[in-house]
Every structure is written in structure tokens, then in C-alpha cells.
Enzyme design. Sequence first.
Site, short mmCIF file in Angstrom:
data_model
loop_
_atom_site.label_atom_id
_atom_site.label_comp_id
_atom_site.label_asym_id
_atom_site.label_seq_id
_atom_site.Cartn_x
_atom_site.Cartn_y
_atom_site.Cartn_z
N GLY A 12 10.11 40.86 84.58
CA GLY A 12 8.99 41.65 85.13
C GLY A 12 7.86 40.74 85.57
N ARG A 73 15.85 40.53 87.95
CA ARG A 73 16.70 40.61 86.77
C ARG A 73 18.09 40.22 87.26
NH1 ARG A 73 12.59 44.57 85.24
NH2 ARG A 73 11.70 43.57 83.42
N ASP A 104 10.15 38.23 77.28
CA ASP A 104 11.10 38.08 76.18
C ASP A 104 12.54 37.80 76.64
OD1 ASP A 104 11.22 38.34 73.41
OD2 ASP A 104 12.35 40.22 73.67
N THR A 127 4.14 38.15 80.82
CA THR A 127 4.43 39.58 80.74
C THR A 127 3.13 40.32 80.45
OG1 THR A 127 5.39 41.30 79.34
CG2 THR A 127 5.24 39.13 78.37
N ASP A 129 2.93 42.86 78.68
CA ASP A 129 3.06 43.55 77.39
C ASP A 129 2.45 42.81 76.21
OD1 ASP A 129 4.37 45.66 78.53
OD2 ASP A 129 6.36 44.82 78.21
N ASP A 131 3.84 40.65 74.21
CA ASP A 131 4.76 40.89 73.08
C ASP A 131 5.64 39.68 72.77
OD1 ASP A 131 6.27 40.96 75.36
OD2 ASP A 131 7.38 42.77 74.85
N ARG A 173 7.27 49.53 76.55
CA ARG A 173 8.47 50.19 76.04
C ARG A 173 8.65 49.92 74.55
NH1 ARG A 173 12.25 48.38 80.18
NH2 ARG A 173 11.04 49.37 81.80
P1 ADP Z 1 11.62 39.98 80.89
O1 ADP Z 1 11.77 38.51 81.00
O2 ADP Z 1 10.44 40.51 81.64
O3 ADP Z 1 11.69 40.44 79.44
P2 ADP Z 1 14.38 40.90 81.26
O4 ADP Z 1 14.54 41.28 79.84
O5 ADP Z 1 14.90 41.84 82.28
O6 ADP Z 1 12.86 40.64 81.66
O7 ADP Z 1 15.09 39.49 81.46
C1 ADP Z 1 15.10 38.85 82.72
C2 ADP Z 1 16.41 38.13 82.96
O8 ADP Z 1 16.62 37.15 81.93
C3 ADP Z 1 17.63 39.03 82.88
O9 ADP Z 1 17.89 39.72 84.06
C4 ADP Z 1 18.72 38.01 82.59
O10 ADP Z 1 19.11 37.33 83.77
C5 ADP Z 1 18.01 37.02 81.68
N1 ADP Z 1 18.31 37.36 80.28
C6 ADP Z 1 17.75 38.31 79.51
N2 ADP Z 1 18.30 38.36 78.28
C7 ADP Z 1 19.27 37.41 78.27
C8 ADP Z 1 20.22 36.94 77.30
N3 ADP Z 1 20.29 37.47 76.07
N4 ADP Z 1 21.06 35.94 77.66
C9 ADP Z 1 20.99 35.40 78.90
N5 ADP Z 1 20.13 35.79 79.85
C10 ADP Z 1 19.27 36.78 79.56
#
Ligand code: ADP
Length: 320
Positions: A12, A73, A104, A127, A129, A131, A173
Amino acid sequence: MLKSIAVMTSGGDSPGMNAAVRAVTRTALHQGVKVWGIRGGYHGMLDEDMFEMQSKDVGDIIQRGGTFLGTARCRRFTTPEGRMLGYKNLVDRGIQGLVVVGGDGSLRGASTLSQETGLPIVGLPGTIDNDVWGSEYTIGCDTAANTIIDAMNKLRDTASAHRRIIVLEVMGRNSGWLAMVAGISGGAEYILVPEEPFDLEEICENMKAEYEKGKRYILMVVAEGAGKASDIGPIIAEKTGIDTRISKLGHIQRGGSPSVIDRVNASRLGEHAALAIISGLSDIVFGFNRGHVVSINLHDAVNNKKTLDPQLMRLAKVLA
Ligand code: ADP
């Protein structure tokens, strides 16, 4: 000393990501180190969408929200094959270290990539958030909170004029930080967060009693993880009999020109990230603790859950 690094934004978007990328880039260039910008989060790493950046490439962006590198993502990156391809694409270009700005999930991906390949990685928490475990601050949270307060000031005017209850749904969330700080600074009577159970029946009884005592209007802030305004609003209207309206800010909270705090903090974190990765450090996230930049173990940051400050929750109740 590393000679060539890359920087990317992922997940995000949040206001101040540009300031962070700018600081990473200019600090590295100042040290005589090459900097690559990866476009579109982990997609860019897998699709070879990256370019070597000069100082001018990060000009005219500190005041902009979003991220000029783009973010996404990326499902493919969650597989070992995807991550190996990404790693190979970096190595092919002589890139020896990576700075990831994201939430995260993005930091979790970065942590896995570094564990699997040994690629030096430094993370920055980006982020709205707020968090990320180990840091009291994440890039963008201040601008987002200010956006919510601005909306609350406007909602207050109309709520007061009509003696209404207004339920405002904000992002969060899994984390109620935004709702909590915006609620406290915007003077909300009720703040619902995912971290704390609530009794809507009891809240409605209290609202009725407050109106009977002469209260003109009530503002409630709800973090999306605690419930939907579109569910909660009609219940309040029915149980209290008071004119109740709902409002949902949605993606407005993600955008906007970053605040002074987000620009300065992102710049400070970006400088630390660049200097750390260049000097060969890895598996750390830079954040803030008591106003100072601190380094947090990357794996600890993604394997622990940040809790909402109980003092904030207490204060919200006292001031409501
Ligand atoms: P944010 O970074 O804002 O929390 P996401 O949770 O959507 O956003 O994570 C962004 C991207 O990071 C995901 O689309 C994926 O490519 C990668 N990612 C997230 N979690 C994992 C994981 N457990 N292992 C590998 N890549 C991950």
C-alpha cells in the site's frame, strides 16, 4: 562497501515514500554508490523494470504523495521461484543490496528474500497504519491522521447543525492506531478499534442518555477492522432513534502531499537505510523510538505484532 544498490516501494502506498526514496538515492550517490530504482514493487524486480537513477530523477517529488516508482502487490514474489528470479535479475545488474520501503507484508517478503539468497536488505516502514513492530512511527501515518482530522472538523460542523450522530469509518484492518489518534485529536466521543471489544447496545444506551442531557451531536470513529460504518450506523439509528449518518473516507486517506513530519522522518530514515546498506549491514528496519532513529531486527519486525498503546486507549475514554 557496496558499490551498487537498489530501492523500491511496495504494498500500500503512503505519503512520504517519495521523500524516503529521494533520501536513499541522494545519500547513496553522495557516497559514490550506484542506485537503481525498481518500478511497481516486486513486479519490477521480476519483470526487470528497473533503471539506474541520478540525483535529478528524484527531484520535484518530496512534496508529492503516492510513490513515483509505483507500487503493487505481487503474487509471484510469494513463491520461492519468483523470489529467485527477482534475485537473479538484481545480480545480473551488479546490484549488491536492496532497500525496501513498505508495510508489514512487503517487509515480510524482504525478510524471506534475504534469508533465502543472502542478499543484504534494509527495510523502511512505509504504511499509513503505523503498525510495524519496534517503531513508534511509519512513513505516512502523520499525513493520513491529518487528513482524517480535516474531515472530522467538517463533519462536526454539519453534525452540530443537525444534531446528528456521525459514524466515520477510517482505514485500519488490523490496527486501530489511525482511528485512535485521529479520534483523540478530532475530539470523537466514541472510537472503535479492532484491538478492543465493544458493546454496541451499551454505546447506544449511553448515546441516548447523552442526548437527553442536552448533547448536540456525537462523532464516532470506527477503524475498518472493528466494523463497517454501513453496518454500525443503521443499528445506532434504530436503537437510539437519533438521526445518524455515516461517512467513509476510503483511499483519500492514502493520498495527499506529505506533512512536515512525514517528509523529515522519511528523509532521516532514508539516509540511515542508505548508509547502513552501503556499509554492508542487512536484515534491519529503521524506525523511531522516543523520537530517535533506531534499528530493529527485520525478522523481529515482521514476526511480532505491534499493540496499540494502552495509554492512548485510556486517554480516549477520559477525554470523550
Ligand atoms: P504491505 O506491504 O502494505 O503490508 P502487502 O501485505 O500486500 O502490503 O504486501 C506487499 C507484497 O509483499 C505482496 O504483494 C507480496 O509480493 C509481498 N509479500 C507479502 N507477504 C509476503 C510473504 N509472506 N512472503 C513473500 N512475499 C510477501
